[in-house]
Design an enzyme around this catalytic site. Structure first.
Site, PDB file in Angstrom:
ATOM      1  N   ARG A 385       0.865  -1.184   0.000  1.00  0.00           N
ATOM      2  CA  ARG A 385       0.000   0.000   0.000  1.00  0.00           C
ATOM      3  C   ARG A 385       0.899   1.231   0.000  1.00  0.00           C
ATOM      4  O   ARG A 385       1.910   1.276   0.696  1.00  0.00           O
ATOM      5  CB  ARG A 385      -0.897   0.052   1.244  1.00  0.00           C
ATOM      6  CG  ARG A 385      -1.859  -1.098   1.404  1.00  0.00           C
ATOM      7  CD  ARG A 385      -2.806  -0.833   2.584  1.00  0.00           C
ATOM      8  NE  ARG A 385      -3.421  -2.052   3.065  1.00  0.00           N
ATOM      9  CZ  ARG A 385      -4.507  -2.603   2.534  1.00  0.00           C
ATOM     10  NH1 ARG A 385      -5.084  -2.026   1.487  1.00  0.00           N
ATOM     11  NH2 ARG A 385      -5.016  -3.712   3.034  1.00  0.00           N
ATOM     12  N   HIS A 445       3.321  -9.508   1.222  1.00  0.00           N
ATOM     13  CA  HIS A 445       3.055  -8.548   2.298  1.00  0.00           C
ATOM     14  C   HIS A 445       4.352  -8.050   2.926  1.00  0.00           C
ATOM     15  O   HIS A 445       4.330  -7.158   3.775  1.00  0.00           O
ATOM     16  CB  HIS A 445       2.159  -9.224   3.348  1.00  0.00           C
ATOM     17  CG  HIS A 445       1.578  -8.304   4.358  1.00  0.00           C
ATOM     18  ND1 HIS A 445       1.945  -8.332   5.696  1.00  0.00           N
ATOM     19  CD2 HIS A 445       0.639  -7.322   4.250  1.00  0.00           C
ATOM     20  CE1 HIS A 445       1.254  -7.419   6.355  1.00  0.00           C
ATOM     21  NE2 HIS A 445       0.468  -6.788   5.509  1.00  0.00           N
ATOM     22  N   ARG A 574      -2.964  -5.526  19.461  1.00  0.00           N
ATOM     23  CA  ARG A 574      -3.858  -4.396  19.232  1.00  0.00           C
ATOM     24  C   ARG A 574      -5.289  -4.830  18.942  1.00  0.00           C
ATOM     25  O   ARG A 574      -6.231  -4.271  19.462  1.00  0.00           O
ATOM     26  CB  ARG A 574      -3.352  -3.567  18.047  1.00  0.00           C
ATOM     27  CG  ARG A 574      -4.178  -2.307  17.804  1.00  0.00           C
ATOM     28  CD  ARG A 574      -3.962  -1.748  16.415  1.00  0.00           C
ATOM     29  NE  ARG A 574      -4.686  -2.478  15.398  1.00  0.00           N
ATOM     30  CZ  ARG A 574      -4.274  -2.655  14.156  1.00  0.00           C
ATOM     31  NH1 ARG A 574      -3.113  -2.180  13.782  1.00  0.00           N
ATOM     32  NH2 ARG A 574      -5.005  -3.321  13.283  1.00  0.00           N
TER      33      ARG A 574
END
Length: 727
Positions: A385, A445, A574
């Site tokens: 990204r 990734h 998280r």
């Protein structure tokens, strides 16, 4: 703040069946989003930041429904009896999700009401049409005719005008109109374009008073411009969430063209969720429900505001007292010590940069320097990204246009960034970059850059390993790590990994780098086994983990075995956590906490005691692009990078992990019953984010830090004994 928890506690050993070993993944995600909503209730946070948390929770819930719930609905419709890790069928999971999501939505609206009331007290309000004065109406009249009217498409609904397709996350105003000449009834829709701001700010002489009008109210105010000769008999909003999960044809001859076709299909995915405003008239409600055809159990009647994600438009810059104090990330002094020469700084010593506390500009500068340096002969880069006008992409294009060999591994299947990645891939190809799309069936990734530079008569390689994306915008709010090294073994391994990605040539060996989908799972298992053996032998043992998600059943079971052997395990997770900590006979030596604060926790770190108490120079430390999920272990290309440099090792272990474990300001702990409880601040309170904003990192301090850490320096960043895993 008062402690937030549920009254259930586990006081007896839980049976070790699947349903008791694991927390449901989907419900754990909803619990994470509940912690985000709880942040909006935190009185320590400025009001507009609290509003931002509500907007984020709305965006999160939209994505959850369009991907996760959509997948479960598809399984249920297909009659698949696949069970989750906790033993639930798709239909059972949908029932539990429905129950929890409805409660979450009620909490969102309650908290929003509180925050809006407090904002009104601070002079920032959403006003109704009847509160407008003549000057306001004159401004809105011009605004409507110039910016809104040209892009609206009013749609009558009758046999000649069928019900239109409503786009994903589309907000639509439904109308019941009475024709004035004959009192005939007409029903109509006005889709509210996403390209227009939902909240229109009125002109006020001072920022002490800030007023907004909602777009739907503006349209109603000037409805006669759209439906002249009609009067309004009733109106209300509805919003549709569609299935955005898409299957790509991996065997297509033209992969890019195949993906573009699949993305067009996604825009017309099946309706998954339909939310209707409570004031929508009954006949309009029936019409919308019949035409949209969302599942009956996914219909929501909302008395509050629809489309909470749009609240971010109300976050203005001219009321700084309602925002977090402005923060300027530090640029690593180590780079400045070498006159801004990244290569010279890295040659001197490995460096790790802690974002967003330290600027992402150093990553951009590394690649820009590579692009302009005549001695650089090759650049290789992964892109998962990035931003629309990415300086990373710009540097790669500059390098290719200057004659360097540039390879970009662009992942086309980064969810919701597929179209952007197709565009940037074409731009890179046009500039002469060798663009590859990785593996069929695997997502790439890993966050990896490799620069090869001619130095004298030899070639030297420089590598950047990251835990986060090459995205300068998200790097301002995501906590991530950027590790720079010219270590021969690591850079050689990076080159092998690029060869694996571009040529499918599986490396015969790796000197140091661990990578998915080949070695990560096996190496992690061996590291956990070593801690189990140490505990059984009476030697120091321990595991510290920092992750976004902890889901993989095999790895969780391995941690349970470690706990049973007496290995203390501390996890900072998280988001999703399917592990049940603190269960007698199963996981009594495992603790799990979560930090939800100003910045989004995103770095992945793993620490293993390696026969020494924690923290210690002998502990094994890794940073990674991978969460502990099956997809990251088995279906993605990921990196799991060992840290050997003493200063970098100390920063990750003694500074980042230690302070995260110590945080009691933005932390929650997970109980054996799956309930998250807010940690009460100590005296003095410890905020990890505030600590990192105000304390320079060890690795980036450059000339401010010479030699190994002293015991006093270690003591200054030592975590509280309550979180010490080796008591």
């Amino acid at each position: 703040m008062d402690q937030e928890t549920l009254p259930r506690t586990a006081t007896e050993p839980m049976p070790a069946g699947d349903s008791d070993r694991f927390i449901n993944r989907e419900l754990s995600w909803l619990a994470f989003n509940s912690r985000v909503v709880a942040a909006a209730e935190n009185p320590r946070y400025p009001l507009l930041e609290r509003l931002r948390f509500i907007s984020i929770s709305g965006s999160n819930l939209d994505e959850f429904y369009s991907v996760r719930v959509a997948g479960l609905i598809g399984q249920a419709r297909a009659g698949l009896a696949l069970r989750s890790s906790d033993g639930l069928t798709p239909t059972q999971q949908l029932g539990e999700i429905n129950r929890c999501a409805r409660a979450l939505m009620e909490t969102q609206q309650r908290v929003l009401g509180t925050v809006l009331a407090e904002l009104a007290g601070a002079g920032l309000t959403i006003i109704a049409p009847h509160e407008l004065n003549e000057a306001d109406r004159a401004f809105l009249d011009q605004h409507f005719m110039e910016r809104v009217f040209p892009v609206l498409t009013p749609l009558a609904i009758d046999p000649a005008h069928p019900f239109p397709f409503v786009q994903n996350m589309g907000l639509v105003l439904a109308l019941k109109l009475i024709r004035q000449e004959d009192s005939g009834v007409m029903r109509a829709l006005i889709p509210l374009p996403a390209q227009i701001r939902r909240f229109i700010r009125l002109p006020d002489p001072s920022p002490e008073t800030i007023r907004f009008v909602k777009l739907e109210d503006l349209v109603i105010l000037f409805l006669d411009r759209l439906f002249h000769g009609f009067r309004l008999a009733g109106s209300g909003l509805f919003r549709v969430c569609r299935d955005t999960d898409v299957e790509f044809e991996e065997e297509a001859e033209d992969l890019v063209q195949s993906y573009e076709t699949a993305l067009k299909r996604r825009r017309r995915g099946a309706a998954i969720e339909l939310t209707l405003a409570a004031d929508l008239p009954d006949d309009l409600r029936t019409l919308v429900i019949d035409e949209v055809e969302a599942p009956e159990d996914q219909l929501f009647v909302e008395p509050g505001m629809l489309g909470l994600v749009d609240l971010k438009e109300m976050i203005v810059d001219d009321r700084p007292e309602l925002l977090f104090p402005a923060y300027t990330p530090r640029f690593p002094e180590r780079i400045r010590d070498f006159g801004g020469d990244c290569f010279a700084a890295i040659r001197n010593k490995d460096i790790i940069v802690h974002h967003p506390f330290e600027s992402f500009d150093v990553v951009v500068q590394f690649l820009r320097q590579a692009a302009s340096d005549p001695n650089v002969v090759a650049i290789k880069q992964t892109l998962y990204r990035t931003s629309r006008d990415s300086p990373i992409v710009g540097a790669l294009i500059e390098a290719a246009e200057s004659g360097k060999s540039v390879t970009a591994m662009v992942e086309l299947r980064a969810r919701f960034d597929e179209e952007a990645n197709i565009r940037l891939a074409r731009a890179l190809e046009a500039a002469g970059v060798q663009v590859v799309y990785g593996f069929l069936g695997l997502k790439t990734h890993a966050k990896l850059s490799l620069v090869v530079r001619r130095e004298g008569s030899a070639m030297r390689a420089y590598a950047h390993f990251g835990t986060g994306n090459y995205h300068p915008i998200t790097a301002r709010i995501y906590t991530d790590l950027s590790f720079f090294t010219c270590d021969q073994q690591l850079t050689r391994d990076a080159a092998r990994l690029f060869n694996y990605m571009t040529g499918y040539a599986r490396p015969e060996q790796m000197d140091q780098l661990v990578y998915s989908p080949i070695t990560t799972r096996r190496v992690i298992a061996a590291l956990i086994d070593a801690e189990i053996e140490a505990a059984r032998a009476g030697r120091p043992s321990g595991i510290w983990l920092k992750l976004n998600s902890l889901v993989d059943e095999r790895l969780i079971d391995h941690l349970y075995r470690a706990s049973a052997a007496g290995v203390p395990v501390s996890c900072v997770v998280r988001g999703i956590c399917c592990l049940r900590p603190g269960v007698p006979g199963l996981s009594e030596n495992i603790r799990v906490k979560s930090i939800i604060g100003r910045f989004l926790e995103h770095a992945r770190i793993a620490v293993f005691a390696n026969g020494a108490r924690m923290p210690d120079r002998e502990n094994k430390v890794f940073i990674s692009s991978a969460d502990w999920m099956a997809r990251n272990m088995d279906w993605r290309v990921e990196t799991f990078v060992p840290i050997h440099n003493p200063t970098v090792h100390a920063q990750v272990l003694d500074q980042i992990m230690a302070v995260d474990l110590r945080d009691d300001v933005d932390s929650w702990t997970l109980g054996p019953d799956g309930v998250w409880t807010r940690v009460l601040p100590g005296d003095p309170p410890v905020s990890a984010h505030e600590y990192f904003m105000t304390n320079p990192s060890l690795s980036g301090r450059g000339s401010a830090l010479r030699g190994p850490l002293t015991q006093q320096q270690r003591d200054q960043i030592r975590y509280r004994k309550t979180f010490l895993t080796n008591d």
